[in-house]
Design a protein around this motif. Structure first.
Motif, PDB file in Angstrom:
ATOM      1  N   LEU A   6       1.142  -0.921  -0.368  1.00 19.73           N
ATOM      2  CA  LEU A   6      -0.196  -0.089  -0.280  1.00 19.73           C
ATOM      3  C   LEU A   6       1.139   1.720  -0.129  1.00 19.73           C
ATOM      4  CD1 LEU A   6      -2.794   1.251  -0.123  1.00 19.73           C
ATOM      5  CD2 LEU A   6      -2.649   0.905   2.532  1.00 19.73           C
ATOM      6  N   THR A   7       0.845   1.996  -1.522  1.00 14.71           N
ATOM      7  CA  THR A   7       1.747   3.136  -0.924  1.00 14.71           C
ATOM      8  C   THR A   7       1.005   4.386  -1.600  1.00 14.71           C
ATOM      9  OG1 THR A   7       3.544   3.179  -2.455  1.00 14.71           O
ATOM     10  CG2 THR A   7       2.496   2.597  -3.921  1.00 14.71           C
ATOM     11  N   VAL A  79       0.168  -4.057  -5.676  1.00  9.66           N
ATOM     12  CA  VAL A  79      -0.043  -3.194  -5.396  1.00  9.66           C
ATOM     13  C   VAL A  79      -0.876  -2.017  -5.605  1.00  9.66           C
ATOM     14  CG1 VAL A  79       1.765  -0.955  -6.037  1.00  9.66           C
ATOM     15  CG2 VAL A  79       2.736  -3.666  -6.559  1.00  9.66           C
ATOM     16  N   VAL A  80      -1.338  -1.617  -4.391  1.00 13.48           N
ATOM     17  CA  VAL A  80      -2.601  -0.385  -4.608  1.00 13.48           C
ATOM     18  C   VAL A  80      -1.777   0.996  -3.630  1.00 13.48           C
ATOM     19  CG1 VAL A  80      -4.164  -0.227  -2.725  1.00 13.48           C
ATOM     20  CG2 VAL A  80      -3.489  -2.422  -3.130  1.00 13.48           C
ATOM     21  N   ASP A  81      -2.331   1.589  -4.721  1.00 11.93           N
ATOM     22  CA  ASP A  81      -1.961   3.520  -4.793  1.00 11.93           C
ATOM     23  C   ASP A  81      -2.476   3.863  -3.662  1.00 11.93           C
ATOM     24  OD1 ASP A  81      -1.066   6.310  -6.872  1.00 11.93           O
ATOM     25  OD2 ASP A  81      -1.132   5.770  -4.748  1.00 11.93           O
ATOM     26  N   ALA A  82      -2.918   4.659  -2.428  1.00 10.36           N
ATOM     27  CA  ALA A  82      -3.003   5.636  -1.734  1.00 10.36           C
ATOM     28  C   ALA A  82      -3.997   7.235  -1.615  1.00 10.36           C
ATOM     29  CB  ALA A  82      -2.938   5.687  -0.215  1.00 10.36           C
ATOM     30  N   VAL A 388      -7.075   1.466   7.412  1.00  4.97           N
ATOM     31  CA  VAL A 388      -7.765   2.112   7.724  1.00  4.97           C
ATOM     32  C   VAL A 388      -7.883   3.812   6.263  1.00  4.97           C
ATOM     33  CG1 VAL A 388      -9.560   3.545   7.860  1.00  4.97           C
ATOM     34  CG2 VAL A 388      -9.720   1.756   9.673  1.00  4.97           C
ATOM     35  N   GLU A 389      -8.382   3.430   5.546  1.00  4.91           N
ATOM     36  CA  GLU A 389      -7.860   4.574   4.116  1.00  4.91           C
ATOM     37  C   GLU A 389      -9.254   5.802   4.270  1.00  4.91           C
ATOM     38  OE1 GLU A 389      -6.419   4.898  -0.633  1.00  4.91           O
ATOM     39  OE2 GLU A 389      -8.636   4.167   0.647  1.00  4.91           O
ATOM     40  N   LEU A 390      -8.515   6.906   4.964  1.00  7.11           N
ATOM     41  CA  LEU A 390      -9.517   7.854   4.710  1.00  7.11           C
ATOM     42  C   LEU A 390      -9.037   8.235   3.597  1.00  7.11           C
ATOM     43  CD1 LEU A 390      -8.421   9.318   8.184  1.00  7.11           C
ATOM     44  CD2 LEU A 390     -10.379   7.433   7.409  1.00  7.11           C
ATOM     45  N   ALA A 391     -10.471   8.729   3.222  1.00  6.81           N
ATOM     46  CA  ALA A 391     -11.158  10.182   1.747  1.00  6.81           C
ATOM     47  C   ALA A 391     -11.054  11.163   2.613  1.00  6.81           C
ATOM     48  CB  ALA A 391     -12.603  10.137   1.698  1.00  6.81           C
ATOM     49  N   ALA A 392      -9.228  11.465   2.840  1.00  9.68           N
ATOM     50  CA  ALA A 392      -9.135  12.901   3.333  1.00  9.68           C
ATOM     51  C   ALA A 392      -7.556  12.901   3.708  1.00  9.68           C
ATOM     52  CB  ALA A 392      -9.588  12.984   5.295  1.00  9.68           C
TER      53      ALA A 392
END
Length: 427
Positions: A6-7, A79-82, A388-392
């Motif tokens: 997660l990058t 590979v997941v891009d935040a 947890v990925e935030l939309a912020a």
């Protein structure tokens, strides 16, 4: 080996302070990446150094359309891009009551019209829970778990306490154990109606049942024992009997205390080495000093005061005294029917005098300490990969934008939970 990188993380909250990291206890890394291997955190650091951990994996900043999937195949890593968003540990909700039947919306409406909160409303939920089938309770529980996951909670405790007879309490802990390892036997929630009637056997006789046949039936499915040490529930002496019996049966100790007024709940919890004492609304200086000198966590439940219009606990006083503080939802049908840890964070900042950083820490690392867990609540090598990925762009937005669904994606043990919520993206 199952691996994910997660990058492209704009702000990573690790709860692992180290030289060069910002945010004090939050241990913030900017422009970060996290490598996950078989559900555990393998590496945390600057995204610019991620390629050193995975030869052949591309840098998120250099990818073009379609390149991400090709890189995943070549390097055997997803590979997941935040996209510059914030990422933090999964929330740890250390106090919930999720297995119950019925509804108490009318009670809430009456309370908002001026009727004060009392613990006696629990008995109406007991009647509905006893009448509900396992299938009904299991389906409702699954719905609540989905709510928790959608709002970023990846570890949670579930209490019994709405059965108050041997058969139903045993059912509740068994159902709770199907969804979490953090199960608490709360037979000492209130004294059921059949024991309180004028010709009933009385509260002490009910405690006899709790520490005997009921505990025997519930201990195999439970990790914890709890008691509601409060006026209208159980006296300190009755609570002590329950907690000591549970401890003798191999269960860890938790306490409901000092919610409705001053009392001996905190002192009892510290004396017995409880992992946490929950509510802590009415504390004197001696209570604060006892907590500060112990390993017992003060778990604060902002949703309760929001829903009952009681005074809020003074988190500032506790933190300044050196007490370890956790935040939990206390999701239950009577006094706090919310499963949202982001909401609780926002209320804690607004009404309990916590900073956003303190509230986020309390809802993650603090909750882990309240459950005496060392594998969740932080992001460092060896920890469970709950993300947890935030939309912020940062953790402050959890309090800055209250009521907005900022939780975008959630991973538990490195596996995406549910569908992404495409909330607004002001990054």
């Amino acid at each position: 080996m199952r691996r994910m990188l997660l990058t492209g993380i704009g702000e990573l909250v690790t709860n692992d302070p180290a030289p060069g990291r910002a945010g004090g206890p939050l241990g913030i890394v900017r422009d970060a990446a996290v490598l996950v291997e078989d559900g555990r955190v393998a590496w945390v650091g600057p995204a610019a150094h991620a390629s050193e951990q995975l030869p052949g994996a591309v840098d998120a900043a250099d990818r073009r359309d379609g390149e991400e999937h090709r890189a995943s195949r070549d390097a055997s890593v997803e590979v997941v891009d935040a996209g510059g968003r914030a990422v933090l540990p999964g929330f740890v909700d250390s106090h919930t009551h999720l297995v119950f039947g019925g509804d108490r919306a009318d009670e809430f409406a009456a309370r908002m019209a001026g009727r004060p909160y009392e613990a006696g409303g629990i008995r109406s939920t007991v009647a509905a829970t006893r009448a509900a089938s396992d299938d009904v309770l299991r389906a409702r529980l699954a719905g609540f778990v989905a709510e928790l996951h959608a709002q970023g909670t990846t570890t949670f405790e579930v209490k019994s306490g709405y059965g108050l007879d041997v058969a139903t309490e045993a059912r509740l802990v068994r159902l709770a154990a199907e969804v979490t390892e953090e199960v608490t036997f709360l037979g000492a929630h209130v004294v059921p109606a059949e024991f309180r009637e004028p010709d009933g056997p009385g509260a002490d006789a009910y405690v006899d049942l709790v520490v005997g046949e009921m505990l025997d039936a519930c201990a195999p499915s439970s990790r914890w024992v709890d008691a509601f040490c409060e006026r209208g529930a159980f006296t300190p002496a009755q609570s002590r009997r329950v907690l000591e019996a549970g401890r003798q049966a191999g269960l860890g100790v938790r306490v409901h205390g000092n919610q409705l007024g001053p009392g001996e709940g905190v002192a009892l919890a510290v004396e017995l080495g409880a992992a946490s004492v929950d509510h802590c609304t009415f504390l004197d200086d001696a209570d604060v000093a006892l907590l500060a000198g112990s390993d017992t966590v003060a778990t604060l439940l902002p949703g309760v005061e929001f829903s009952t219009r009681q005074p809020y606990p003074d988190a500032r006083r506790l933190i300044d005294a050196g007490v370890t503080v956790a935040i939990a939802s206390d999701c239950n049908p009577g006094s706090s029917f919310t499963s949202s840890m982001p909401f609780c964070i926002a209320v804690a900042v607004r009404d309990m005098r916590m900073t956003p950083a303190e509230a986020v820490w309390a809802a993650t690392a603090g909750g882990a300490r309240a459950l005496r867990r060392e594998d969740v609540g932080a992001l460092r090598p060896g920890m469970r990969a709950d993300l947890v990925e935030l939309a912020a762009p940062g953790h402050v937005h959890l309090a800055y934008r209250p009521g907005v669904p900022l939780v975008r994606r959630v991973w538990r043990e490195g596996v995406l939970v549910g569908d992404p919520v495409l909330a607004g993206d002001p990054v």
